[in-house]
Design a protein around this motif. Structure first.
Motif, PDB file in Angstrom:
ATOM      1  N   ALA A   1       8.632  -1.716  -4.741  1.00 34.36           N
ATOM      2  CA  ALA A   1       7.879  -0.623  -4.121  1.00 34.36           C
ATOM      3  C   ALA A   1       8.524   0.718  -4.435  1.00 34.36           C
ATOM      4  O   ALA A   1       7.827   1.723  -4.629  1.00 34.36           O
ATOM      5  CB  ALA A   1       7.804  -0.842  -2.611  1.00 34.36           C
ATOM      6  N   GLY A   2       9.871   0.742  -4.508  1.00 29.62           N
ATOM      7  CA  GLY A   2      10.552   1.981  -4.858  1.00 29.62           C
ATOM      8  C   GLY A   2      10.191   2.460  -6.247  1.00 29.62           C
ATOM      9  O   GLY A   2      10.069   3.670  -6.488  1.00 29.62           O
ATOM     10  N   ALA A   3       9.982   1.519  -7.165  1.00 26.52           N
ATOM     11  CA  ALA A   3       9.600   1.901  -8.529  1.00 26.52           C
ATOM     12  C   ALA A   3       8.221   2.544  -8.559  1.00 26.52           C
ATOM     13  O   ALA A   3       7.912   3.312  -9.480  1.00 26.52           O
ATOM     14  CB  ALA A   3       9.635   0.668  -9.430  1.00 26.52           C
ATOM     15  N   ARG A   4       7.383   2.217  -7.571  1.00 28.51           N
ATOM     16  CA  ARG A   4       6.044   2.813  -7.504  1.00 28.51           C
ATOM     17  C   ARG A   4       6.012   4.099  -6.677  1.00 28.51           C
ATOM     18  O   ARG A   4       5.018   4.822  -6.699  1.00 28.51           O
ATOM     19  CB  ARG A   4       5.062   1.812  -6.887  1.00 28.51           C
ATOM     20  CG  ARG A   4       4.911   0.508  -7.652  1.00 28.51           C
ATOM     21  CD  ARG A   4       3.713  -0.300  -7.156  1.00 28.51           C
ATOM     22  NE  ARG A   4       3.820  -0.599  -5.717  1.00 28.51           N
ATOM     23  CZ  ARG A   4       4.423  -1.676  -5.218  1.00 28.51           C
ATOM     24  NH1 ARG A   4       5.007  -2.554  -6.044  1.00 28.51           N
ATOM     25  NH2 ARG A   4       4.464  -1.883  -3.917  1.00 28.51           N
ATOM     26  N   ALA A   5       7.090   4.357  -5.920  1.00 26.39           N
ATOM     27  CA  ALA A   5       7.097   5.513  -5.023  1.00 26.39           C
ATOM     28  C   ALA A   5       7.115   6.810  -5.822  1.00 26.39           C
ATOM     29  O   ALA A   5       7.715   6.892  -6.902  1.00 26.39           O
ATOM     30  CB  ALA A   5       8.306   5.443  -4.098  1.00 26.39           C
ATOM     31  N   GLY A   6       6.466   7.816  -5.280  1.00 26.07           N
ATOM     32  CA  GLY A   6       6.454   9.127  -5.912  1.00 26.07           C
ATOM     33  C   GLY A   6       6.945  10.185  -4.940  1.00 26.07           C
ATOM     34  O   GLY A   6       7.194   9.907  -3.765  1.00 26.07           O
ATOM     35  N   ARG A   7       7.079  11.393  -5.424  1.00 27.12           N
ATOM     36  CA  ARG A   7       7.541  12.485  -4.563  1.00 27.12           C
ATOM     37  C   ARG A   7       6.611  12.680  -3.376  1.00 27.12           C
ATOM     38  O   ARG A   7       7.039  13.142  -2.315  1.00 27.12           O
ATOM     39  CB  ARG A   7       7.613  13.780  -5.383  1.00 27.12           C
ATOM     40  CG  ARG A   7       8.660  13.757  -6.492  1.00 27.12           C
ATOM     41  CD  ARG A   7      10.018  14.182  -5.964  1.00 27.12           C
ATOM     42  NE  ARG A   7      11.054  14.037  -7.000  1.00 27.12           N
ATOM     43  CZ  ARG A   7      11.410  15.019  -7.829  1.00 27.12           C
ATOM     44  NH1 ARG A   7      10.793  16.186  -7.767  1.00 27.12           N
ATOM     45  NH2 ARG A   7      12.368  14.826  -8.708  1.00 27.12           N
ATOM     46  N   ASP A   8       5.344  12.316  -3.530  1.00 28.37           N
ATOM     47  CA  ASP A   8       4.391  12.465  -2.430  1.00 28.37           C
ATOM     48  C   ASP A   8       4.346  11.222  -1.548  1.00 28.37           C
ATOM     49  O   ASP A   8       3.705  11.236  -0.504  1.00 28.37           O
ATOM     50  CB  ASP A   8       2.983  12.745  -2.985  1.00 28.37           C
ATOM     51  CG  ASP A   8       2.020  13.142  -1.877  1.00 28.37           C
ATOM     52  OD1 ASP A   8       2.399  13.966  -1.024  1.00 28.37           O
ATOM     53  OD2 ASP A   8       0.895  12.596  -1.857  1.00 28.37           O
ATOM     54  N   SER A   9       5.015  10.150  -1.956  1.00 29.66           N
ATOM     55  CA  SER A   9       4.997   8.910  -1.172  1.00 29.66           C
ATOM     56  C   SER A   9       6.385   8.280  -1.165  1.00 29.66           C
ATOM     57  O   SER A   9       6.581   7.178  -1.673  1.00 29.66           O
ATOM     58  CB  SER A   9       3.973   7.927  -1.741  1.00 29.66           C
ATOM     59  OG  SER A   9       4.224   7.696  -3.125  1.00 29.66           O
ATOM     60  N   PRO A  10       7.392   8.996  -0.618  1.00 32.61           N
ATOM     61  CA  PRO A  10       8.759   8.493  -0.668  1.00 32.61           C
ATOM     62  C   PRO A  10       8.947   7.259   0.221  1.00 32.61           C
ATOM     63  O   PRO A  10       8.269   7.075   1.234  1.00 32.61           O
ATOM     64  CB  PRO A  10       9.589   9.664  -0.150  1.00 32.61           C
ATOM     65  CG  PRO A  10       8.642  10.461   0.693  1.00 32.61           C
ATOM     66  CD  PRO A  10       7.292  10.317   0.037  1.00 32.61           C
ATOM     67  N   LEU A  11       9.882   6.422  -0.200  1.00 36.31           N
ATOM     68  CA  LEU A  11      10.217   5.194   0.517  1.00 36.31           C
ATOM     69  C   LEU A  11      11.715   5.183   0.760  1.00 36.31           C
ATOM     70  O   LEU A  11      12.503   5.445  -0.153  1.00 36.31           O
ATOM     71  CB  LEU A  11       9.819   3.967  -0.313  1.00 36.31           C
ATOM     72  CG  LEU A  11      10.305   2.601   0.191  1.00 36.31           C
ATOM     73  CD1 LEU A  11       9.645   2.238   1.511  1.00 36.31           C
ATOM     74  CD2 LEU A  11      10.050   1.518  -0.868  1.00 36.31           C
TER      75      LEU A  11
ATOM     76  N   THR B   1       0.836  -1.198   0.000  1.00 36.64           N
ATOM     77  CA  THR B   1       0.000   0.000   0.000  1.00 36.64           C
ATOM     78  C   THR B   1       0.869   1.245   0.000  1.00 36.64           C
ATOM     79  O   THR B   1       1.745   1.391   0.855  1.00 36.64           O
ATOM     80  CB  THR B   1      -0.907   0.033   1.247  1.00 36.64           C
ATOM     81  OG1 THR B   1      -1.712  -1.151   1.270  1.00 36.64           O
ATOM     82  CG2 THR B   1      -1.800   1.261   1.241  1.00 36.64           C
ATOM     83  N   LEU B   2       0.668   2.129  -0.951  1.00 36.67           N
ATOM     84  CA  LEU B   2       1.341   3.419  -0.936  1.00 36.67           C
ATOM     85  C   LEU B   2       0.747   4.277   0.175  1.00 36.67           C
ATOM     86  O   LEU B   2      -0.436   4.161   0.505  1.00 36.67           O
ATOM     87  CB  LEU B   2       1.184   4.126  -2.283  1.00 36.67           C
ATOM     88  CG  LEU B   2       1.998   3.578  -3.453  1.00 36.67           C
ATOM     89  CD1 LEU B   2       1.661   4.333  -4.733  1.00 36.67           C
ATOM     90  CD2 LEU B   2       3.495   3.683  -3.166  1.00 36.67           C
ATOM     91  N   ARG B   3       1.555   5.145   0.726  1.00 33.47           N
ATOM     92  CA  ARG B   3       1.102   6.007   1.821  1.00 33.47           C
ATOM     93  C   ARG B   3       1.330   7.465   1.421  1.00 33.47           C
ATOM     94  O   ARG B   3       2.341   8.065   1.801  1.00 33.47           O
ATOM     95  CB  ARG B   3       1.839   5.646   3.110  1.00 33.47           C
ATOM     96  CG  ARG B   3       1.446   4.259   3.640  1.00 33.47           C
ATOM     97  CD  ARG B   3       2.391   3.806   4.751  1.00 33.47           C
ATOM     98  NE  ARG B   3       1.892   2.623   5.434  1.00 33.47           N
ATOM     99  CZ  ARG B   3       2.029   1.379   4.988  1.00 33.47           C
ATOM    100  NH1 ARG B   3       2.625   1.162   3.821  1.00 33.47           N
ATOM    101  NH2 ARG B   3       1.567   0.363   5.686  1.00 33.47           N
ATOM    102  N   PRO B   4       0.418   8.035   0.652  1.00 36.73           N
ATOM    103  CA  PRO B   4       0.587   9.420   0.185  1.00 36.73           C
ATOM    104  C   PRO B   4       0.753  10.385   1.354  1.00 36.73           C
ATOM    105  O   PRO B   4       0.097  10.267   2.397  1.00 36.73           O
ATOM    106  CB  PRO B   4      -0.710   9.701  -0.581  1.00 36.73           C
ATOM    107  CG  PRO B   4      -1.197   8.342  -0.991  1.00 36.73           C
ATOM    108  CD  PRO B   4      -0.817   7.434   0.134  1.00 36.73           C
ATOM    109  N   GLY B   5       1.662  11.323   1.176  1.00 40.30           N
ATOM    110  CA  GLY B   5       1.895  12.342   2.191  1.00 40.30           C
ATOM    111  C   GLY B   5       2.785  11.897   3.332  1.00 40.30           C
ATOM    112  O   GLY B   5       3.035  12.674   4.256  1.00 40.30           O
ATOM    113  N   ARG B   6       3.275  10.652   3.286  1.00 39.03           N
ATOM    114  CA  ARG B   6       4.091  10.122   4.362  1.00 39.03           C
ATOM    115  C   ARG B   6       5.442   9.650   3.832  1.00 39.03           C
ATOM    116  O   ARG B   6       5.561   9.256   2.682  1.00 39.03           O
ATOM    117  CB  ARG B   6       3.395   8.947   5.050  1.00 39.03           C
ATOM    118  CG  ARG B   6       2.285   9.385   6.008  1.00 39.03           C
ATOM    119  CD  ARG B   6       1.034   8.553   5.860  1.00 39.03           C
ATOM    120  NE  ARG B   6       0.073   8.758   6.935  1.00 39.03           N
ATOM    121  CZ  ARG B   6      -0.686   9.830   7.099  1.00 39.03           C
ATOM    122  NH1 ARG B   6      -0.577  10.841   6.246  1.00 39.03           N
ATOM    123  NH2 ARG B   6      -1.556   9.923   8.081  1.00 39.03           N
ATOM    124  N   LEU B   7       6.427   9.679   4.728  1.00 38.14           N
ATOM    125  CA  LEU B   7       7.724   9.064   4.458  1.00 38.14           C
ATOM    126  C   LEU B   7       7.733   7.702   5.128  1.00 38.14           C
ATOM    127  O   LEU B   7       7.602   7.594   6.345  1.00 38.14           O
ATOM    128  CB  LEU B   7       8.857   9.927   5.026  1.00 38.14           C
ATOM    129  CG  LEU B   7      10.241   9.261   5.097  1.00 38.14           C
ATOM    130  CD1 LEU B   7      10.766   8.935   3.700  1.00 38.14           C
ATOM    131  CD2 LEU B   7      11.225  10.140   5.865  1.00 38.14           C
TER     132      LEU B   7
END
Length: 349
Positions: free
Chosen positions: A295-305, A262-268
């Motif tokens: 998961a890193g490939a799916r991460a965005g600037r709003d959902s960094p991993l 699960t991506l977590r938008p707005g969170r590190l």
């Protein structure tokens, strides 16, 4: 003499050298004393001297199993003569060995049960390394809520790192009123600017997790601390009072894959290990790495991993603190080197 005996005695001598180098003169005395004087005339002694397999720290850590069993007898008051020979009391080697041998005779069943399980520690001072690393990550991603996922979490004490205080040359950062004040010797570059940590979710996994709220598990955690290091004892007791999460039981790989699903938008989201990765089977390591990279490939600037790692790397000056950060810096970066017990941090970031 059994075929295993020279190897076992050698492991105790080597463990004594390691303990002394990590700031425990008492363990530096006790371990070679066991190596020299242990005999098979007690049930634990007979079992120890015939122990098969890798008995050193990279294997079954037999010396630390015995050390933990003895220390537990002191901590819960089960053996007064042994306690009288343990720190803060000072006795000669003959008196110390007489007390140890007596404990082997008086408590064989309890010691044998302790020998059945590998040591489990939860070195709270490693948060001296984790906290500035997370500040650095926040400086890269922007101040935002944090999600913590710890692999090989033991009792999960370091999942409460936002409730600890870190005393640095510039002053105290973190929870100033905390019962856990971390005081590493700071070396190298100045630390990152401390940032308030807003941890909104925390979880961990371990093959054999301990419950810090259970008296038996708490005793087990404390027993593997070395008797002449009262600061470690006080920090661990304080962290136990702050603990709010019991890690899940299981292999790290499927747990992490589910956690990263699960991506977590707005969170590190910070996934981390502290001197745990080396104990994972290669299959688990490979699967965890694959899950992180997917998961890193799916991460965005709003959902960094981030993958934060403090592990041995074959160098003699402690371990390496490294980080990978998706999507912006997926290449592994060295932030610091640090003592395995968190006594010093040499910041490079």
């Amino acid at each position: 003499m059994t075929g295993a005996e020279p190897r076992v005695r050698g492991a105790f001598r080597s463990q004594g050298i390691s303990c002394a180098s990590l700031g425990s003169p008492f363990m530096g005395r006790l371990m070679p004393l066991v190596a020299e004087r242990l005999t098979p005339d007690t049930a634990p002694g007979s079992r120890i001297l015939a122990w098969e397999g890798d008995v050193g720290p990279a294997g079954q850590s037999l010396p630390l199993r015995l050390a933990g069993a003895l220390h537990a007898l002191v901590l819960d008051g089960a053996d007064a003569p042994l306690a009288a020979a343990y720190p803060p009391n000072a006795v000669d080697d003959d008196t110390l060995w007489q007390a140890v041998h007596g404990a082997l005779e008086r408590h064989p069943e309890r010691i044998m049960a302790w020998l059945d399980r590998a040591p489990q520690t939860n070195e709270v001072r490693r948060s001296s390394i984790l906290l500035p690393a997370i500040w650095w990550l926040l400086s890269q991603t922007g101040d935002r809520p944090v999600v913590l996922s710890e692999l090989g979490a033991s009792a999960g004490l370091n999942l409460s790192l936002d409730r600890f205080a870190l005393d640095l040359p510039e002053g105290t950062a973190g929870a100033a009123e905390s019962p856990v004040h971390l005081r590493p010797e700071w070396r190298g570059a100045p630390p990152p600017a401390p940032l308030p940590l807003h941890v909104v979710e925390r979880a961990g996994v371990d093959m054999h997790p301990l419950d810090p709220g259970d008296p038996g598990d708490a005793l087990r955690l404390l027993s593997f601390l070395w008797p002449d290091q009262p600061e470690r004892m006080a920090l661990t007791r304080g962290a136990i009072t702050l603990a709010s999460v019991r890690p899940d039981a299981g292999d790290a790989a499927p747990w992490l894959a589910a956690r990263l699903g699960t991506l977590r938008p707005g969170r590190l989201h910070v996934v981390y290990t502290t001197v745990a990765w080396q104990y994972f089977p290669s299959e688990t390591q490979n699967a965890c790495t694959a899950a992180l990279e997917a998961a890193g490939a799916r991460a965005g600037r709003d959902s960094p991993l981030a993958h934060l790692s403090f592990e041995a790397d074959g160098q003699r000056d402690g371990g390496a603190v490294t980080v990978r950060l998706w999507p912006d810096s997926p290449e592994r970066k060295l932030l610091a080197r640090a003592d395995f017990h968190g006594r010093w941090v040499d910041w490079r970031g």
